[in-house]
Design a protein around this motif. Structure first.
Motif, PDB file in Angstrom:
ATOM      1  N   CYS A  94       5.401  -2.936  -4.447  1.00 51.06           N
ATOM      2  CA  CYS A  94       5.227  -2.900  -5.907  1.00 51.06           C
ATOM      3  C   CYS A  94       4.176  -3.913  -6.315  1.00 51.06           C
ATOM      4  CB  CYS A  94       6.524  -3.275  -6.609  1.00 51.06           C
ATOM      5  SG  CYS A  94       7.789  -2.065  -6.388  1.00 51.06           S
ATOM      6  N   LEU A 110      18.228  -4.721  -4.881  1.00 52.68           N
ATOM      7  CA  LEU A 110      17.305  -4.396  -5.968  1.00 52.68           C
ATOM      8  C   LEU A 110      17.087  -2.894  -6.156  1.00 52.68           C
ATOM      9  CD1 LEU A 110      14.509  -7.064  -5.390  1.00 52.68           C
ATOM     10  CD2 LEU A 110      16.318  -7.092  -7.087  1.00 52.68           C
ATOM     11  N   THR A 111      17.259  -2.116  -5.124  1.00 52.93           N
ATOM     12  CA  THR A 111      16.843  -0.695  -5.091  1.00 52.93           C
ATOM     13  C   THR A 111      15.362  -0.596  -5.455  1.00 52.93           C
ATOM     14  OG1 THR A 111      17.577  -0.170  -7.345  1.00 52.93           O
ATOM     15  CG2 THR A 111      19.194   0.100  -5.577  1.00 52.93           C
ATOM     16  N   ASN A 112      15.014   0.337  -6.361  1.00 50.03           N
ATOM     17  CA  ASN A 112      13.578   0.465  -6.662  1.00 50.03           C
ATOM     18  C   ASN A 112      13.186  -0.231  -7.966  1.00 50.03           C
ATOM     19  OD1 ASN A 112      14.914   2.147  -8.275  1.00 50.03           O
ATOM     20  ND2 ASN A 112      13.637   3.961  -7.948  1.00 50.03           N
ATOM     21  N   ARG A 113      14.085  -1.047  -8.493  1.00 52.38           N
ATOM     22  CA  ARG A 113      13.758  -1.814  -9.710  1.00 52.38           C
ATOM     23  C   ARG A 113      13.778  -3.288  -9.339  1.00 52.38           C
ATOM     24  NH1 ARG A 113      17.951  -0.232 -14.056  1.00 52.38           N
ATOM     25  NH2 ARG A 113      19.315  -0.048 -12.250  1.00 52.38           N
ATOM     26  N   ASP A 133      12.748  -8.112 -13.891  1.00 49.86           N
ATOM     27  CA  ASP A 133      13.796  -8.356 -14.902  1.00 49.86           C
ATOM     28  C   ASP A 133      13.733  -7.360 -16.050  1.00 49.86           C
ATOM     29  OD1 ASP A 133      11.350  -9.490 -15.683  1.00 49.86           O
ATOM     30  OD2 ASP A 133      12.272 -11.095 -16.848  1.00 49.86           O
ATOM     31  N   ASP A 134      12.515  -6.919 -16.418  1.00 50.87           N
ATOM     32  CA  ASP A 134      12.392  -6.032 -17.578  1.00 50.87           C
ATOM     33  C   ASP A 134      12.713  -4.579 -17.240  1.00 50.87           C
ATOM     34  OD1 ASP A 134       9.524  -4.843 -16.834  1.00 50.87           O
ATOM     35  OD2 ASP A 134       9.464  -7.007 -16.565  1.00 50.87           O
ATOM     36  N   GLU A 135      13.113  -4.317 -16.010  1.00 50.93           N
ATOM     37  CA  GLU A 135      13.474  -2.935 -15.638  1.00 50.93           C
ATOM     38  C   GLU A 135      14.990  -2.706 -15.703  1.00 50.93           C
ATOM     39  OE1 GLU A 135      10.105  -1.451 -12.588  1.00 50.93           O
ATOM     40  OE2 GLU A 135      11.400  -3.020 -11.791  1.00 50.93           O
ATOM     41  N   TYR A 136      15.728  -3.708 -16.166  1.00 46.30           N
ATOM     42  CA  TYR A 136      17.184  -3.598 -16.194  1.00 46.30           C
ATOM     43  C   TYR A 136      17.723  -3.690 -17.607  1.00 46.30           C
ATOM     44  CZ  TYR A 136      17.455  -4.008 -11.144  1.00 46.30           C
ATOM     45  OH  TYR A 136      17.341  -3.767  -9.806  1.00 46.30           O
ATOM     46  N   ASP A 162      23.352  -4.578 -16.527  1.00 45.99           N
ATOM     47  CA  ASP A 162      22.959  -4.787 -15.127  1.00 45.99           C
ATOM     48  C   ASP A 162      22.525  -6.232 -14.912  1.00 45.99           C
ATOM     49  OD1 ASP A 162      23.362  -2.118 -14.491  1.00 45.99           O
ATOM     50  OD2 ASP A 162      21.374  -1.584 -15.209  1.00 45.99           O
ATOM     51  N   LEU A 178      15.853 -10.640  -8.272  1.00 46.79           N
ATOM     52  CA  LEU A 178      14.856 -10.139  -9.222  1.00 46.79           C
ATOM     53  C   LEU A 178      13.605 -10.994  -9.307  1.00 46.79           C
ATOM     54  CD1 LEU A 178      17.057  -9.290 -12.348  1.00 46.79           C
ATOM     55  CD2 LEU A 178      15.969  -7.692 -10.768  1.00 46.79           C
TER      56      LEU A 178
END
Ligand code: FEO
Length: 403
Positions: free
Chosen positions: A4, A176-179, A182-185, A189, A233
């Motif tokens: 990423c 984490l998986t694919n996120r 911090d702003d993806e949760y 979560d 994260l």
């Protein structure tokens, strides 16, 4: 999974570890843990920051994610090791075989461990605070951060984007998986990550709280826009959240702590459990929240996290063979190692044929310097008068916790 992009020149790579294995051989990770590495691509060379151990196919994942950005292991010019614990270095000998020319960059103390752990003697570059590494159009700066969380530790900073590669510091349990940002949760979560950050801190970092405070003070001179740890994260939207959270946790060591009570209890046949019910009513009378952990049924990892943040602790256990109920001995040992000091506490428990738990407890708890409400032991089932006394003990502890 693919690497990423963190910035135009920085990529995050991570392996999610999901296993019944214990972290450090001690701590359960029911929600997993991520091993994060970072690839910094300059115009003339590239650097990989922190490695993985051979655990749940993490090296395969690392190679796959490097390949997703057209980088092979042998393309890496510099391997920066912020910290030598094998969760970040366990695959080093194999990495070196695949890329013998790589230059390993670390503190002098860390390089001694590179030699002793992995028998690697060549292409080692020692760095200290203020040293830099120019990759062509992007520069990395090193800052020693001793005991964060072992003596050889450093952090790496990239000034152009304000990215701090902090290794264990500001890390967390939890996959984490694919996120990865911090702003993806959503907030619920993030709450899970918050719980797992506290447990990670209490389990892994707590013994070094004084060094966490020192490091945060030192790092406050940097303009940190992104916190990129090697577990958990990456904080790009609100990096101050994780920094302040760590500062709060470090301050729990000396206080202030939360005005709540961590109840640790064990019971052989229910008599101590019955007595504890009266104490809990006393806490409720004073409106002081509590959380309960039965040992050995619940792992000490979770007990420790709660004890770390609470001002009050109740230790409820019967006598077992003239001494404490044995699982409590392990809890106290871990509390001592992880600096659960200066709490307001109450110890209660039943006995059958003969007592002895209190004396054993007093000896073992002494180094923690807890302020105790008068303890109470009783024979067999707690009767009504014992129940009244226990309820009053609960109230007294609650009042002390409230301060
Ligand atoms: Fe994640 Fe201290 O190693």
């Amino acid at each position: 999974m693919r690497a990423c992009k963190v910035t135009e020149k920085i990529y995050a790579l991570h392996a999610d570890i999901e296993t019944e294995d214990l972290f450090e051989g001690i701590w359960p990770i029911p929600d997993g843990v991520s091993l994060n590495s970072y690839l910094v691509k300059g115009e003339t060379s590239c650097a990989l920051i922190d490695l993985v151990r051979d655990w749940c196919k993490a090296p395969d994942e690392l190679c796959k994610q490097l390949a997703s950005i057209d980088v092979a292991i042998e393309d890496v010019n510099y391997l920066i090791l912020n910290h030598m614990e094998p969760d970040h270095t366990g695959w080093l000998a194999e990495f070196k075989k695949l890329n013998p020319k790589v230059v390993i960059v670390a503190t002098a103390k860390a390089l001694e461990l590179v030699k002793s752990f992995y028998k690697i003697e060549e292409n080692l570059r020692a760095v200290k605070t203020g040293d830099t590494l120019d990759l062509g159009g992007i520069r990395l700066v090193f800052e020693e951060a001793p005991n964060l969380h072992w003596p050889e530790t450093m952090v790496t900073y990239e000034p152009e984007s304000g990215t701090l590669f902090s290794c264990d510091a500001f890390g967390s349990f939890g996959k984490l998986t694919n996120r990865i940002f911090d702003d993806e949760y959503y907030s619920e979560d993030l709450k899970n990550f918050e719980d797992e950050t506290l447990r990670y801190y209490a389990n892994i970092v707590a013994s070094f709280g004084i060094f966490v405070k020192r490091a945060i003070e030192k790092l406050s001179k940097l303009d940190i826009k992104i916190v990129a740890p090697s577990h958990g994260l990456i904080w790009r939207e609100k990096p101050s959240v994780i920094i302040n959270r760590y500062l709060k946790y470090a301050n729990y060591m000396d206080g202030p702590r939360e005005k709540e009570v961590c109840v640790v209890w064990g019971s052989m046949y229910g008599n101590t459990r019955d007595g504890l019910e009266y104490v809990l009513k006393g806490l409720e009378d004073e409106h002081v929240p509590y959380t309960m952990f039965r040992v050995p049924n619940e792992d000490v990892s979770f007990v420790l996290a709660e004890a770390y943040r609470c001002e009050g602790i109740i230790m409820a256990m019967p006598t077992y063979e003239y001494k404490m109920f044995p699982p409590m001995g392990y809890v106290i040992d871990i509390f001592e190692r992880k600096h659960i000091w200066n709490r307001k506490a109450l110890r209660i428990g039943s006995y059958g044929w003969v007592g002895g738990a209190q004396k054993d407890y007093d000896n073992r708890i002494a180094p923690l310097k807890w302020e105790h409400v008068e303890p109470l032991e009783w024979a067999g089932q707690p009767d009504e008068s014992t129940g009244k006394l226990l309820r009053e003990r609960g109230r007294e502890l609650a009042r002390r916790v409230k301060g």
